[in-house]
Enzyme design. Sequence first.
Site, short mmCIF file in Angstrom:
data_model
loop_
_atom_site.label_atom_id
_atom_site.label_comp_id
_atom_site.label_asym_id
_atom_site.label_seq_id
_atom_site.Cartn_x
_atom_site.Cartn_y
_atom_site.Cartn_z
N HIS A 110 -9.85 1.94 0.75
CA HIS A 110 -9.78 0.73 1.41
C HIS A 110 -10.78 0.89 2.59
O HIS A 110 -10.35 0.49 3.91
CB HIS A 110 -8.37 0.87 2.03
CG HIS A 110 -7.75 -0.35 2.45
ND1 HIS A 110 -8.35 -1.25 3.68
CD2 HIS A 110 -6.92 -1.21 2.06
CE1 HIS A 110 -7.75 -2.25 3.78
NE2 HIS A 110 -6.66 -2.53 2.72
N HIS A 134 0.63 -1.23 0.02
CA HIS A 134 0.00 -0.02 0.12
C HIS A 134 0.80 1.07 -0.02
O HIS A 134 0.50 2.35 0.76
CB HIS A 134 -1.17 0.06 1.14
CG HIS A 134 -2.06 -0.95 1.19
ND1 HIS A 134 -2.64 -1.43 -0.21
CD2 HIS A 134 -2.66 -1.65 2.12
CE1 HIS A 134 -3.54 -2.42 0.44
NE2 HIS A 134 -3.75 -2.40 1.64
N GLU A 179 -11.86 -3.39 -2.43
CA GLU A 179 -10.67 -2.67 -2.90
C GLU A 179 -10.57 -2.72 -4.48
O GLU A 179 -9.75 -3.54 -4.77
CB GLU A 179 -9.10 -2.72 -2.40
CG GLU A 179 -9.59 -2.84 -0.71
CD GLU A 179 -8.25 -3.67 -0.26
OE1 GLU A 179 -6.95 -3.18 -0.38
OE2 GLU A 179 -8.60 -4.66 0.56
#
Length: 339
Positions: free
Chosen positions: A172, A97, A304
């Site tokens: 997210h 991420h 996501e």
Amino acid sequence: MTDQTQKPEIFELNNGSMQVKITNLGCTITSLFVPDKNGNLADVVLGMDSVEQYLQGAAPYFGCIVGRVANRIRNGKFTLNGIEYSLPINKPPNSLHGGQKGFDKVLWKVAEYKKGDNPSVTFKYRSLDGEEGYPGDLSVSASYTLTSSTTMRLDMEAVAENKATPVSLAQHTYWNLAGHNSGNVLDHSIQIWGSHITPVDDNVVPTGELVPVKGTPFDFTFEKKIGTSIHEVGMGYDHNYVLDGGEERLGLKHAAKVKDPSSSRVLNLWTDAPGMQFYTANYVNGVAGKGGAVYGKQSGLCLETQGFPNAVNQPNFPSVIIQPGEKYKHTMLFEFSTE
């Protein structure tokens, strides 16, 4: 680059039937209230009471936009135009991420904030060459808009200014349609418009294969309770689905439909991204959340939409490389209803 005069603030989008709060810290949705079948409002996203708690890193990616590249990059390495880049290993042995201080942990500039029938807020961020190991300067924007009484649209864009760079942003949020403090989501049912997943190795990185879900616990091509086969997939679902397309809405393909039987709330998600990570909060364990709620394992689910994980190292996956002057675009439409 963060303007030092920026402070973390919370912005409310409210159109009378839906109320969303979003902070410019990581473009994070901190609460989202929608009605159930009796018109009762509940907050359906996991989160924290104060921006300070997000600043301190108490939230495991609750509600934020992650980038420059969402999900895992194998061993934190990739080669682009003959140059090898090394990224922070923040989820050993991989980079996850966006690294140690990805887009979820920076302050975005508030470019526009509009109230009224279709309220919206637009955030901008300029990520500099070398930030978290990534090449080139990147100008990013994210706009949240309430487009109808119970629909929220998110438009994400990014322009590579001077070097080719990978870009794959993801939203997210952890959803619990029964209410953020109502326990696990194993009773929710979900349908995913994806007939293949990208299976992963022992380090949760895709192997490069595309495998059909038919006849496996990953098959959500028809509406099915999340809890039905979850015990057959290790800790729970944390897999990238290859989105098939199917019916479209505003040029976006149907990615998922989630339903909570207790409140009859439904979330339909539409996107133009090629993949979607379906994640059932397997690593959430005793997180102190809003209003005294304690979030346990599987207390929410993430949808996501994204480029495929580790696409930078998998030539057969759709490319996530943006060339200088090119624009990355990624739209999500969250449509709430009751049935």
